[in-house]
Design a protein around this motif. Structure first.
Motif, PDB file in Angstrom:
ATOM      1  N   GLU A  27       4.318  -9.315   7.149  1.00 35.68           N
ATOM      2  CA  GLU A  27       3.720  -8.103   7.713  1.00 35.68           C
ATOM      3  C   GLU A  27       2.221  -8.065   7.455  1.00 35.68           C
ATOM      4  OE1 GLU A  27       5.823  -4.619   6.369  1.00 35.68           O
ATOM      5  OE2 GLU A  27       7.753  -5.461   6.951  1.00 35.68           O
ATOM      6  N   GLN A  28       1.805  -8.515   6.272  1.00 40.17           N
ATOM      7  CA  GLN A  28       0.377  -8.567   5.971  1.00 40.17           C
ATOM      8  C   GLN A  28      -0.329  -9.518   6.925  1.00 40.17           C
ATOM      9  OE1 GLN A  28       0.397  -9.685   1.817  1.00 40.17           O
ATOM     10  NE2 GLN A  28       0.160  -7.565   1.174  1.00 40.17           N
ATOM     11  N   SER A  31      -0.641  -8.026  10.473  1.00 39.33           N
ATOM     12  CA  SER A  31      -1.684  -7.003  10.501  1.00 39.33           C
ATOM     13  C   SER A  31      -3.068  -7.639  10.523  1.00 39.33           C
ATOM     14  CB  SER A  31      -1.521  -6.086   9.287  1.00 39.33           C
ATOM     15  OG  SER A  31      -2.504  -5.094   9.275  1.00 39.33           O
ATOM     16  N   SER A  49      -4.839  -0.641   7.975  1.00 43.59           N
ATOM     17  CA  SER A  49      -3.395  -0.427   7.885  1.00 43.59           C
ATOM     18  C   SER A  49      -2.890  -0.858   6.522  1.00 43.59           C
ATOM     19  CB  SER A  49      -2.664  -1.200   8.985  1.00 43.59           C
ATOM     20  OG  SER A  49      -2.889  -2.585   8.819  1.00 43.59           O
ATOM     21  N   HIS A  50      -1.787  -0.311   6.168  1.00 39.59           N
ATOM     22  CA  HIS A  50      -1.146  -0.647   4.904  1.00 39.59           C
ATOM     23  C   HIS A  50       0.224  -1.217   5.219  1.00 39.59           C
ATOM     24  CE1 HIS A  50      -4.233   1.511   2.683  1.00 39.59           C
ATOM     25  NE2 HIS A  50      -4.150   2.420   3.618  1.00 39.59           N
ATOM     26  N   THR A  51       0.592  -2.226   4.513  1.00 35.42           N
ATOM     27  CA  THR A  51       1.931  -2.769   4.673  1.00 35.42           C
ATOM     28  C   THR A  51       2.774  -2.308   3.501  1.00 35.42           C
ATOM     29  OG1 THR A  51       1.272  -4.826   3.600  1.00 35.42           O
ATOM     30  CG2 THR A  51       1.163  -4.783   6.003  1.00 35.42           C
ATOM     31  N   ARG A  52       4.048  -2.386   3.665  1.00 35.12           N
ATOM     32  CA  ARG A  52       4.955  -1.882   2.634  1.00 35.12           C
ATOM     33  C   ARG A  52       5.066  -2.850   1.465  1.00 35.12           C
ATOM     34  NH1 ARG A  52      10.793  -3.538   4.274  1.00 35.12           N
ATOM     35  NH2 ARG A  52      10.309  -5.220   5.712  1.00 35.12           N
TER      36      ARG A  52
END
Length: 67
Positions: A27-28, A31, A49-52
């Protein structure tokens, strides 16, 4: 007690299995690529944005969770 700052498969097979944080690197990367493509196209990347992330508690720290 032992904990690792990023999760990986080897931590599951250690003895004891080691607690770690999963930062979901896929996900990083997605993004980061989206932001880079926006810049290449002359656009502003979307808001930061922030990833989990997820703490994966395993036996290496499990005894610390009991009162």
């Amino acid at each position: 007690m032992i904990a690792q700052d990023s999760d990986e498969p080897a931590l599951l097979i250690s003895d004891p299995p080691i607690t770690a944080v999963d930062f979901f690197p896929e996900e990083q990367a997605a993004s980061a690529v989206d932001a880079l493509l926006a810049l290449i196209d002359g656009d502003e990347p979307s808001a930061p944005s922030h990833t989990r992330s997820e703490l994966r508690i395993r036996a290496s720290t499990a005894h610390s969770l009991t009162p």
